[in-house]
Design an enzyme around this catalytic site. Structure first.
Site, PDB file in Angstrom:
ATOM      1  N   SER A  98      15.768  16.849  81.175  1.00 29.59           N
ATOM      2  CA  SER A  98      16.217  15.982  80.088  1.00 29.59           C
ATOM      3  C   SER A  98      15.852  16.601  78.737  1.00 29.59           C
ATOM      4  O   SER A  98      16.285  17.702  78.436  1.00 29.59           O
ATOM      5  CB  SER A  98      15.650  14.578  80.259  1.00 29.59           C
ATOM      6  OG  SER A  98      16.366  13.658  79.481  1.00 29.59           O
ATOM      7  N   GLU A 142      24.144  10.495  85.951  1.00 27.85           N
ATOM      8  CA  GLU A 142      23.137  10.592  84.899  1.00 27.85           C
ATOM      9  C   GLU A 142      23.118   9.375  83.964  1.00 27.85           C
ATOM     10  O   GLU A 142      22.076   8.927  83.512  1.00 27.85           O
ATOM     11  CB  GLU A 142      23.387  11.854  84.053  1.00 27.85           C
ATOM     12  CG  GLU A 142      23.278  13.168  84.779  1.00 27.85           C
ATOM     13  CD  GLU A 142      21.850  13.694  84.861  1.00 27.85           C
ATOM     14  OE1 GLU A 142      20.914  12.934  84.547  1.00 27.85           O
ATOM     15  OE2 GLU A 142      21.679  14.862  85.244  1.00 27.85           O
ATOM     16  N   HIS A 167      19.458   9.089  86.120  1.00 23.75           N
ATOM     17  CA  HIS A 167      18.769  10.135  85.368  1.00 23.75           C
ATOM     18  C   HIS A 167      17.275  10.123  85.689  1.00 23.75           C
ATOM     19  O   HIS A 167      16.617   9.090  85.624  1.00 23.75           O
ATOM     20  CB  HIS A 167      18.984   9.873  83.880  1.00 23.75           C
ATOM     21  CG  HIS A 167      18.492  10.951  82.976  1.00 23.75           C
ATOM     22  ND1 HIS A 167      19.041  12.214  82.939  1.00 23.75           N
ATOM     23  CD2 HIS A 167      17.496  10.955  82.052  1.00 23.75           C
ATOM     24  CE1 HIS A 167      18.426  12.935  82.022  1.00 23.75           C
ATOM     25  NE2 HIS A 167      17.480  12.198  81.486  1.00 23.75           N
TER      26      HIS A 167
END
Length: 526
Positions: A209, A335, A432
Site C-alpha cells: 500500500s 482492493e 486491501h
C-alpha cells in the site's frame, strides 16, 4: 491507503507464548538485548535515528549515536509515530505513540550459521498516516524460521509530521521527512544487519500500500540503487498522485487555522505540541484539500521536490537513467471493496452512481458509463469497487509492470477465518491488506489447510526471490512462476490451488490506458 493492511481482525491471533530466552547482539553502536523463542530471535525497537523532536521536528533524520555502555532493551515494541485516533480493531491499533518513533524491528532464525542470510526490509502501509511496524500481522517468527530469512520492519514519520510541505525557503517545512526516514533506516540495515546474521549484499526491499508506493519510489530513485538488490511492490495505489508544493498550500493554510497560527508562521507550527498537530490533522482529513479527489483518501503524500522525489511514479519508471532491478509486483482482486463500502454505508443507486462517475471523470464520464453500465437497480457499490480496484490499483500497476516487472502476481484468496470483525463487507472478499497474514504466516494457527497452502506458497516464492532473484529457486515449488515479458503477460494467481494465468483484466485495463493516468483519478481534466 487507509485500511492498509489494516482491517484484518485476528481475534484468535495471539499464539502460544513460549518461555523466551534473552539474546544479545553487539552492534557498532552498542549492545541490543532481544529475546529468543522456540523458533526465532526477535529484536523490537532498535533506534536508527536520533529522536525527531524539538528543533529536529520537520528536519531530515540524524543518524543514531552510539549508546554504549548502555544496552538497548529490544524486547518490547517502540511507540508508533503520532497519528490520528485509531478506529480499527484494537488488535491493530498502536498501544502508544510518540514523536520519538524512529525504530526498526528485526526477526531472525535461531540458527544463523556462518553463511549470511538474505535480508528483507518491509515498509509498512497505512495511508502515509496510520499504523506502525509492530502490528500483530507483522509477527514473523514462523516466517523467518521456515524460510531462513532475516526480516526487518521499519517505522517512519507519518501524516503532517512526516509529509507536510510549505515550500523550499530556508525556514520552510520542505516535506518528504517520512521518505528520508525510510532511506536512513534502509542504510542502517545495510550497514549493520551483518551482526544479526544477514547479508548486506542481498537485501530485498518490499512494502504494501503506502509502503508499496514508497518501495516503488526507492526503486526508481538513482541514489537508492546501492542499498538494495531487488524489490517487491504489493498493492500500491500507483494512480494516487504525489503533491506539488502548490498543492500543499491549502493543507498548510488549514493547519494554520487549526493551530491558531498566522498563515506562513512556521515558527508557530513548530511551537505546537504534536498532540495539537494530530488533532488538527484529524480535522483536516475530513476536508477537501485538492480538486484531485484521490488525495482525500491519501492526503499526506510525498511532495515533488525535484530532489528526493523527482516526479510521479509512472513518469519516473518510464524515464530512469539506470538499469531497473529485478521486481515482483502485484495487486489483490478486490482492493477497493473496503474503501467503497466504508465510504458508502448504504446502497448506491443508479442515480448516485451516475453522479459519482460524472463528478469523477467529467468529459470522460460517458465513456466510463458506457464501459461500466449500471448492472443493478438496488446497489452499485460492487461496480464502484470494481472500477476503483482497476483504476487506482491494478491497471496503473500494469503500466508500471510493463516497464519494470520481472514477475507479476494477483492475489485472489480471501481470509478463510473470521478475521474482519465488524467489517463484514470484507467477509468472503479479498480486501486491501488481506494478503499480509498469508505473506508473513502470522495467522498460521487460524488458517484452514487451504489457507496454509496459500500462505506457504507466497512466503516461499517471495523468499526464493529474495535469495536467488528467481521465485522458483532454491526451495522447490510445485507451480513454476514464469517471467513477465512483452507479449507474454503471465502472472501467478494466488489461490488454492495456484494457477498461472495471463492478460489480467486486459480489456478493462486497455480501456483505462486510453482514459489515461497522468491526470489522476478524480482529477479535474484540462
Amino acid at each position: 491507503m487507509i485500511n492498509i493492511g489494516l482491517l484484518v481482525v485476528f481475534a484468535c491471533f495471539i499464539q502460544k507464548i513460549y518461555a523466551n530466552q534473552p539474546v544479545t547482539v553487539t552492534t557498532k553502536y552498542g549492545d541490543v538485548l532481544g529475546y529468543q523463542t522456540d523458533v526465532a530471535r526477535v529484536f523490537y525497537g532498535i533506534p536508527f535515528a536520533q529522536p525527531p523532536i524539538n528543533s529536529s521536528r520537520w528536519q531530515p533524520p540524524a543518524p543514531v549515536q552510539k549508546w554504549s555502555p548502555n544496552v538497548i532493551n529490544a524486547t518490547v515494541p517502540a511507540p508508533a509515530c503520532p497519528q490520528p485516533e485509531c478506529k480499527l480493531p484494537p488488535i491493530l491499533c498502536p498501544a502508544r505513540t510518540s514523536e520519538d518513533c524512529l525504530y526498526l524491528n528485526v526477526f531472525t532464525p535461531i540458527k544463523t550459521n556462518s553463511t549470511p542470510l538474505p535480508v528483507m526490509i518491509f515498509i509498512t502501509g497505512g495511508n502515509f498516516q496510520f499504523l506502525d511496524a509492530s502490528a500483530p500481522i507483522y509477527e514473523s517468527e514462523r516466517f523467518v524460521n521456515t524460510t531462513n530469512t532475516v526480516l526487518v520492519f521499519i517505522q517512519y514519520r507519518l501524516g503532517i509530521l512526516g509529509f507536510l510541505a510549505t515550500g523550499t525557503g530556508p525556514n520552510d517545512i520542505k516535506g518528504n521527512y517520512g521518505i528520508l526516514d525510510q532511506r536512513l533506516a534502509i542504510a542502517w540495515v545495510k550497514a549493520n544487519i551483518g551482526v544479526f546474521g544477514g547479508d548486506p549484499d542481498e537485501i530485498t526491499l518490499f512494502g504494501q500500500s503506502a509502503g508499496g508506493q514508497s518501495t516503488a519510489l526507492h526503486y526508481v530513485s538513482s541514489d537508492m540503487q546501492t542499498f538494495f538488490k531487488r524489490a517487491i511492490i504489493q498493492s500500491a495505489p500507483i494512480t494516487i498522485p504525489f503533491r506539488t508544493y502548490l498543492e500543499y498550500v491549502t493543507p498548510s493554510v488549514l493547519l494554520a487555522e487549526q493551530l491558531h497560527c498566522a498563515v506562513g508562521d512556521i515558527a508557530c507550527f513548530r511551537r505546537a505540541s504534536y498532540q495539537d498537530i494530530i488533532l488538527a490533522q484529524t480535522v483536516i482529513n475530513n476536508m477537501l484539500t485538492s480538486l484531485k479527489l484521490l488525495l482525500f483518501f491519501e492526503p499526506w503524500v510525498p511532495v515533488i521536490d525535484n530532489n528526493v522525489v523527482q516526479g510521479q511514479l509512472l513518469d519516473l519508471v518510464k524515464n530512469t537513467s539506470f538499469p531497473l532491478k529485478e521486481l515482483i509486483i502485484g495487486t489483490l482482486t478486490e482492493e477497493a471493496v473496503f474503501f467503497v463500502y466504508e465510504g458508502w454505508t448504504k446502497p448506491v443507486t443508479p442515480a448516485t452512481y451516475g453522479e459519482v462517475i460524472l463528478a469523477t471523470f467529467l468529459e470522460d464520464a460517458l465513456k466510463v458509463i458506457e464501459h461500466f453500465p449500471p448492472d443493478s437497480i438496488s446497489d452499485l457499490r460492487p461496480l464502484l469497487s470494481r472500477i476503483a480496484t482497476e483504476w487506482v490499483f491494478a491497471c496503473s500497476t500494469r503500466v508500471f509492470a510493463r516497464k519494470a516487472a520481472s514477475y507479476s502476481y494477483v492475489f485472489g484468496y480471501p481470509l478463510d477465518f473470521d478475521g474482519w470483525g465488524n467489517e463484514t463487507f470484507c467477509n468472503g472478499h479479498v480486501c486491501h491488506g488481506g494478503e499480509l497474514p498469508f505473506v508473513f504466516e502470522s495467522a498460521w494457527v487460524n488458517f484452514t489447510d487451504a489457507g496454509r497452502r496459500v500462505s506457504e506458497s507466497i512466503a516461499t516464492y517471495f523468499t526464493n526471490f529474495a535469495t536467488s532473484q528467481d521465485p522458483n529457486e532454491p526451495m522447490r515449488v510445485a507451480t513454476p512462476w514464469p517471467r513477465m515479458s512483452s507479449g507474454n503477460e503471465k502472472y501467478m494467481y494466488f489461490k488454492d490451488p495456484l494457477e498461472v494465468r495471463e492478460n489480467y483484466l486486459k480489456d478493462d485495463c486497455d480501456f483505462w490506458d486510453k482514459i489515461g493516468y497522468g491526470k489522476s483519478f478524480f482529477n479535474i481534466h484540462k
